[in-house]
Design an enzyme around this catalytic site. Structure first.
Site, short mmCIF file in Angstrom:
data_model
loop_
_atom_site.label_atom_id
_atom_site.label_comp_id
_atom_site.label_asym_id
_atom_site.label_seq_id
_atom_site.Cartn_x
_atom_site.Cartn_y
_atom_site.Cartn_z
N ASP A 218 0.87 -1.05 0.21
CA ASP A 218 0.11 -0.18 -0.03
C ASP A 218 1.07 1.08 -0.03
O ASP A 218 1.93 0.95 -0.41
CB ASP A 218 -0.98 -0.03 1.36
N HIS A 241 2.03 2.22 -3.14
CA HIS A 241 1.14 2.85 -3.85
C HIS A 241 1.62 4.32 -3.88
O HIS A 241 1.12 5.18 -3.79
CB HIS A 241 -0.16 2.74 -3.30
#
Ligand SMILES: *[C@@H]1O[C@H](CO)[C@@H](O)[C@H](O)[C@H]1NC(C)=O
Length: 392
Positions: A218, A241
């Protein structure tokens, strides 16, 4: 003569003071308090007893974790303490239980609450999260998972040389803290692991994150509501991310994000590079005075992105626009390659357009050609070379 004598006496007294401060107390060694570094014997009680002693000490205290693998259940190191200088010196590894259910419903695995002046130096934190990620990927009903290392309502925190592996959920969270310095931190988890943000900061001020390497599933760093005076420098991010301000504006009443510097970042194969993200619904939130400087993008899907229409599963925000006000955001010296055609995307709130966005010396390519930019409700200026051509 008198002067230099008193100077010598003074400096001797000073050296003595420093020595006695350094020699204050032998460290509390978890292995001497019943902990076993065999990877099998649960050592939680030894850690709790070391903390109780360090926290009750009127003088600075050191907790020492020797080499070995220490099995640890979820634990809270709570203050306030009698001193404001407790150091965890970790030579070994702290290991979470291999059955993820043991800590999977706790918010945090290792948590510091209401402490002042805590330093964590070295050590590997092995969250053992892979089975929980597999449970989630299989769509079964699974616990949500624990954050590996959390600091809340605390001041004057230092973390250096810590390695966090395979956290069940977020790796490190800083919430409600002031004056936090993190450096030479390494986060490592699979690019497919869910919600394993590297470092998450919220409701905190004067946080610095330096010289760290984050590979996860993430955000490498996520910046939540109520963050101010945050400095992030020299980070390698990927897979992951990217570095993200947000999600903001989830709540109607929400503190803003202000004065954030993100510089000298390399992104490798990440989903995003520099992102600001808000829910598409009403909120008092904002993000302002943000500087993104000196970034290299290597095959990044969305190198520069502001997305104010976040609404997972289209629930809770139909027909609504974001109330989050985004202003004074500078992108300077950002170059490299985009993995998609649109390398710059400003998708701002129609009610509160993004204002004073500045782009200076930005050069992003897609398949060796100029990439594209797309803007909606975004205003600002561009200076120097800006490729893709600015749509501001
Ligand atoms: C912004 O934050 C930095 C620390 O990251 C701090 O040194 C600086 O004084 C802050 N600027 C303002 C205007 O508050």
């Amino acid at each position: 003569m008198a002067n230099s004598t008193s100077l010598i006496v003074l400096s001797l007294a000073f050296v003595f003071m420093i020595n006695s401060a350094l020699a204050a107390k032998a460290p509390y060694n978890v292995a001497s308090l019943g902990g076993k570094g065999d990877g099998k014997t649960e050592s939680t009680k030894a850690f709790i007893s070391a903390w109780a002693k360090a926290c009750a000490s009127a003088e600075p205290a050191v907790i020492y974790v020797p080499r070995g693998r220490f099995l640890l259940h979820n634990v809270v190191f709570a203050g306030p303490c009698k001193n404001n200088a407790i150091t965890f010196r970790i030579a070994g590894t702290l290991v979470a239980p291999s059955d993820y259910r043991v800590i999977g419903n706790a918010d945090n695995w290792i948590s510091f609450e209401d402490v002042e002046g805590v330093t964590i130096s070295g050590g590997i934190l092995d969250g053992k999260g892979t089975d929980l990620w597999a449970c989630k990927a299989a769509g079964k009903s699974c616990p949500s998972g624990a954050t590996t290392l959390s600091f809340s309502n605390s001041n004057d925190i230092k973390v250096s040389g810590v390695i966090s592996l395979n956290s069940q959920m977020f790796h490190i969270v800083i919430n409600g803290c002031h004056n936090v310095k993190m450096q030479s931190v390494k986060v490592s988890a699979s690019g497919q692991s869910p919600n394993t943000d590297g470092i998450h900061v919220q409701m905190s001020s004067s946080v610095t994150i330096l010289n760290s390497k984050i590979a996860t599933g993430d955000d490498c760093v996520s910046i939540g509501p109520g963050t101010s005076d945050l400095w992030i420098e020299n980070i390698k991010c990927g897979p992951g991310h990217g570095i993200s301000i947000g999600s903001l504006g989830k709540d109607q009443e929400e503190a803003g994000v202000q004065n954030v510097t993100v510089k000298s970042i390399t992104f490798f194969n990440t989903q995003n590079g520099l992102r600001i993200k808000s829910w598409g619904r009403p909120s008092t939130g904002f993000a302002k005075d943000i500087l993104f400087q000196h970034a290299v993008m290597l095959n990044v899907q969305n190198p520069i992105v502001i997305d104010q229409n976040y609404c997972p599963d289209n629930k809770g925000c139909p027909g609504q626009v974001s109330g989050v006000k985004i202003s004074d955001v500078t992108y300077q010296d950002i170059h490299g390659t985009s993995a998609t055609e649109v390398a710059v995307k400003f998708d701002c709130s129609s009610k509160y357009p993004c204002s004073n966005i500045k782009m200076k010396d930005v050069k992003l390519t897609y398949k060796n050609q100029a990439a594209e930019a797309s803007c909606s409700h975004a205003a600002g200026t561009s200076h120097g070379t800006v490729q893709p051509t600015s749509c501001l």
